[in-house]
Write a protein that holds these residues in place. Structure first.
Motif, mmCIF file in Angstrom:
data_model
loop_
_atom_site.group_PDB
_atom_site.id
_atom_site.type_symbol
_atom_site.label_atom_id
_atom_site.label_comp_id
_atom_site.label_asym_id
_atom_site.label_seq_id
_atom_site.Cartn_x
_atom_site.Cartn_y
_atom_site.Cartn_z
ATOM 1 N N UNK A 2 32.711 62.803 -74.750
ATOM 2 C CA UNK A 2 31.748 62.845 -73.665
ATOM 3 C C UNK A 2 32.172 63.820 -72.577
ATOM 4 N N UNK A 3 31.288 64.033 -71.597
ATOM 5 C CA UNK A 3 31.549 65.019 -70.551
ATOM 6 C C UNK A 3 32.741 64.648 -69.695
ATOM 7 N N UNK A 7 36.023 66.982 -69.004
ATOM 8 C CA UNK A 7 36.481 67.324 -67.671
ATOM 9 C C UNK A 7 37.978 67.076 -67.547
ATOM 10 N N UNK A 8 38.436 65.925 -68.026
ATOM 11 C CA UNK A 8 39.854 65.590 -67.987
ATOM 12 C C UNK A 8 40.647 66.608 -68.789
ATOM 13 N N UNK A 9 40.184 66.920 -69.989
ATOM 14 C CA UNK A 9 40.902 67.836 -70.852
ATOM 15 C C UNK A 9 40.945 69.248 -70.267
ATOM 16 N N UNK A 10 39.848 69.659 -69.646
ATOM 17 C CA UNK A 10 39.811 71.006 -69.089
ATOM 18 C C UNK A 10 40.817 71.177 -67.960
ATOM 19 N N UNK A 11 40.864 70.207 -67.051
ATOM 20 C CA UNK A 11 41.809 70.345 -65.936
ATOM 21 C C UNK A 11 43.248 70.205 -66.424
ATOM 22 N N UNK A 12 43.479 69.398 -67.456
ATOM 23 C CA UNK A 12 44.826 69.290 -68.020
ATOM 24 C C UNK A 12 45.244 70.602 -68.658
ATOM 25 N N UNK A 13 44.303 71.210 -69.364
ATOM 26 C CA UNK A 13 44.593 72.502 -69.985
ATOM 27 C C UNK A 13 44.918 73.549 -68.927
ATOM 28 N N UNK A 14 44.116 73.570 -67.878
ATOM 29 C CA UNK A 14 44.340 74.547 -66.812
ATOM 30 C C UNK A 14 45.695 74.341 -66.143
ATOM 31 N N UNK A 15 46.028 73.079 -65.844
ATOM 32 C CA UNK A 15 47.294 72.801 -65.162
ATOM 33 C C UNK A 15 48.483 73.086 -66.070
ATOM 34 N N UNK A 168 42.460 69.559 -58.867
ATOM 35 C CA UNK A 168 41.551 69.136 -57.796
ATOM 36 C C UNK A 168 40.146 68.772 -58.272
ATOM 37 N N UNK A 169 39.551 69.465 -59.260
ATOM 38 C CA UNK A 169 38.172 69.115 -59.667
ATOM 39 C C UNK A 169 38.067 67.806 -60.445
ATOM 40 N N UNK A 170 39.191 67.214 -60.809
ATOM 41 C CA UNK A 170 39.156 66.015 -61.645
ATOM 42 C C UNK A 170 38.649 64.816 -60.863
ATOM 43 N N UNK A 171 37.546 64.218 -61.360
ATOM 44 C CA UNK A 171 36.987 63.015 -60.749
ATOM 45 C C UNK A 171 37.473 61.809 -61.542
ATOM 46 N N UNK A 172 38.543 61.191 -61.071
ATOM 47 C CA UNK A 172 39.157 60.087 -61.814
ATOM 48 C C UNK A 172 38.274 58.851 -61.844
ATOM 49 N N UNK A 178 41.298 55.191 -70.496
ATOM 50 C CA UNK A 178 42.654 54.998 -70.003
ATOM 51 C C UNK A 178 43.122 56.365 -69.505
ATOM 52 N N UNK A 179 43.082 56.580 -68.189
ATOM 53 C CA UNK A 179 43.286 57.921 -67.624
ATOM 54 C C UNK A 179 44.618 58.530 -68.053
ATOM 55 N N UNK A 180 45.728 57.843 -67.726
ATOM 56 C CA UNK A 180 47.026 58.400 -68.083
ATOM 57 C C UNK A 180 47.228 58.409 -69.588
ATOM 58 N N UNK A 181 46.741 57.364 -70.258
ATOM 59 C CA UNK A 181 46.862 57.319 -71.709
ATOM 60 C C UNK A 181 46.110 58.458 -72.372
#
Length: 535
Positions: A2-3, A7-15, A168-172, A178-181
């Motif tokens: 899902x979107x 979003x989570x994966x994109x910001x993780x990739x960028x960081x 910063x763009x990550x909306x937790x 499971x965010x950290x998981x």
């Protein structure tokens, strides 16, 4: 996918791409996950401020709808000491992050070119001190002075600033999983080659976690005050998955132990992210096999679950023969393979009414010597309830096939359910996956506990005894598929037709080669000699 996950994966990739220029993946995972956790606490603070101001009639919903508005309101009210105390009581938070130290404030400073790494370091210390019982030493692995971030203070400052801007763009709040998981699993799956063979040693894939926790909580869904124990808890995802299957999730008591400090801290973060209160989490940073724990509080549990490191070395000191965890078995797990040491530790802490599930390599089913004696004793006591074979290639740390062994105490029977789940997966890269349908089929077979051709079998104790207590799944579940019969008549016709096609093609080739000419007498003779080979 899902979107939210994208979003989570994109910001993780960028960081990760920012950090991997100067450090290994195992190191930048600590920074990425630590900063994600800090952002989560910061975002929760601003949300609590907004809710408190609206509830107190100090603001309308529209006045604190955006992150910037919430930050501005927080700064305004914090400037008044009287408002500070009032705001704290309204917020009802178990930690404090000052307005100048919110993630939002740091990102604003980064954009204004005024960000200082020491301010973030101070923010970590202040946060830990605001609730020492819950947060002490939580950010020890986020070393902001490490030269891995850069050779000079300025380079380290720029590195962390770039990572925080990427996150910063990550909306937790919008992430439903499971965010950290999820973040941990994503980083492992994408950077496992950088992290070495044991990239996923401290994480159980969600599909396996789902199956294991469904088994452990089966028929206890309505229990209040369920006690869950994972003596090799890694990032804590296996423990936390229990919440999905119990009706009174807020009453669960979590007990877990982890030997690696950085992973222990990750589990603590995970508990906080899931809103587990300090009184409900009992986590310890220590060696599970070295000294028994817990020993002076609750010592047995409704559900024991674990995915310990496979065939790990341990001391196997003779003194352990007097340890109540192992003394009933007369022998110890070998020094080179602690699999049964982990199993017996968990079993010792299981209630007589509880269920234990443990992920192990296939070798525990058939290896002899001390392991064979322990296995025989467990079978004679009727404690091995089920053996479920899992597909190969579903773990990040190993490609070998594994099993889930289910254990229970005080059983009247000594039969064992065998399930061959080796084909229950969808092939993928880099890992294979148990789908929801695969999990449902395995769990249904576990619940129904009856024979199904080429899939599962309930073996009597006498049958197991006849097999010398060898639990290798193929001895009990025959998955052999005979080769289809060959129609020789049809095969002969097919071969004759093929030969005819070959002869036809050779004739056509020879005709074309006869058309070849050359003015060179020597080459022409070679050509004629060559054609004779085909005639």
């Amino acid at each position: 996918m899902n979107n939210e996950e994208k979003n989570l994966e994109q910001v993780l990739w960028d960081s990760a791409n920012v950090m991997r220029q100067t450090m290994g993946a195992a190191d930048y995972m600590n920074y990425a996950l630590g900063l994600i956790f800090y952002k989560h606490l910061s975002d929760r603070t601003l949300e609590a401020v907004a809710n408190a101001l609206v509830d107190a009639g100090e603001a309308d919903d529209g006045d604190v709808a955006t992150e910037a508005q919430r930050q501005a309101a927080y700064e305004q009210y914090w400037a008044n000491p009287d408002s500070q105390d009032e705001l704290k009581s309204f917020m009802d938070m178990d930690y404090i992050i000052q307005p100048k130290f919110t993630f939002t404030a740091f990102v604003d400073a980064i954009k204004a070119k005024t960000f200082q790494l020491e301010n973030l370091n101070q923010a970590f210390r202040d946060l830990e001190q605001s609730n020492a019982q819950l947060l002490e030493h939580l950010f020890d692995d986020v070393d902001l002075h490490s030269t891995k971030l850069g050779s000079t203070p300025q380079k380290r400052n720029e590195m962390i600033a770039a990572v925080m801007e990427a996150l910063a763009p990550l909306n937790l709040d919008s992430h439903s999983g499971d965010i950290l998981g999820d973040a941990y699993e994503y980083l492992i799956s994408n950077f496992a080659s950088d992290m070495g063979q044991k990239a996923g040693e401290f994480y159980t894939p969600q599909s396996v976690s789902t199956l294991l926790t469904r088994i452990v909580t089966a028929n206890q869904e309505e229990k209040k005050g369920f006690t869950a124990y994972d003596p090799a808890m890694g990032s804590g995802s296996l423990l936390l998955n229990v919440r999905r299957y119990l009706q009174d999730a807020d009453s669960i008591q979590y007990y877990g132990q982890e030997i690696k400090t950085s992973t222990y801290n990750l589990a603590r973060m995970n508990m906080i992210l899931h809103g587990v209160s300090a009184t409900n989490q009992h986590l310890r940073n220590a060696d599970t096999l070295d000294k028994d724990w817990p020993a002076d509080e609750i010592t047995d549990f409704d559900g024991v679950m674990m995915n310990p490191p496979y065939s790990q070395k341990w001391s196997a000191d003779k003194g352990f023969l007097n340890d109540p965890r192992f003394s009933d078995y007369g022998v110890l797990a070998p020094k080179s393979k602690a699999d049964y040491a982990f199993l017996l530790h968990g079993l010792y802490h299981l209630k007589s009414t509880g269920t234990m599930g443990i992920v192990l390599p296939h070798g525990v089913l058939f290896r002899g010597a001390a392991e064979g004696k322990i296995r025989q004793k467990l079978l004679e006591k009727g404690m091995i309830y089920a053996v479920i074979g899992l597909p190969a290639g579903i773990f990040y740390s190993t490609g070998i096939p594994t099993i889930i062994m289910v254990l229970k105490k005080d059983r009247a029977d000594r039969d064992v359910l065998f399930i061959d789940g080796s084909k229950e997966f969808v092939k993928g890269k880099p890992q294979n996956t148990l789908t929801d349908a695969n999990i449902d089929r395995l769990f249904r077979a576990y619940q129904e506990r009856k024979d199904e051709d080429k899939f599962c079998h309930v073996a009597s104790f006498e049958e197991i005894e006849e097999n010398d207590y060898n639990l290798n799944i193929p001895r009990y579940v025959d998955t052999f598929e005979p080769e289809p019969e060959v129609d020789l008549g049809a095969l002969n016709k097919e071969m004759a037709a093929t030969n005819e096609e070959i002869e036809k093609s050779e004739k056509e080739l020879l005709t074309m080669m006869h058309d070849l000419t050359t003015a060179d007498a020597h080459k022409n003779q070679d050509l004629q000699d060559f054609l004779k080979l085909f005639e």
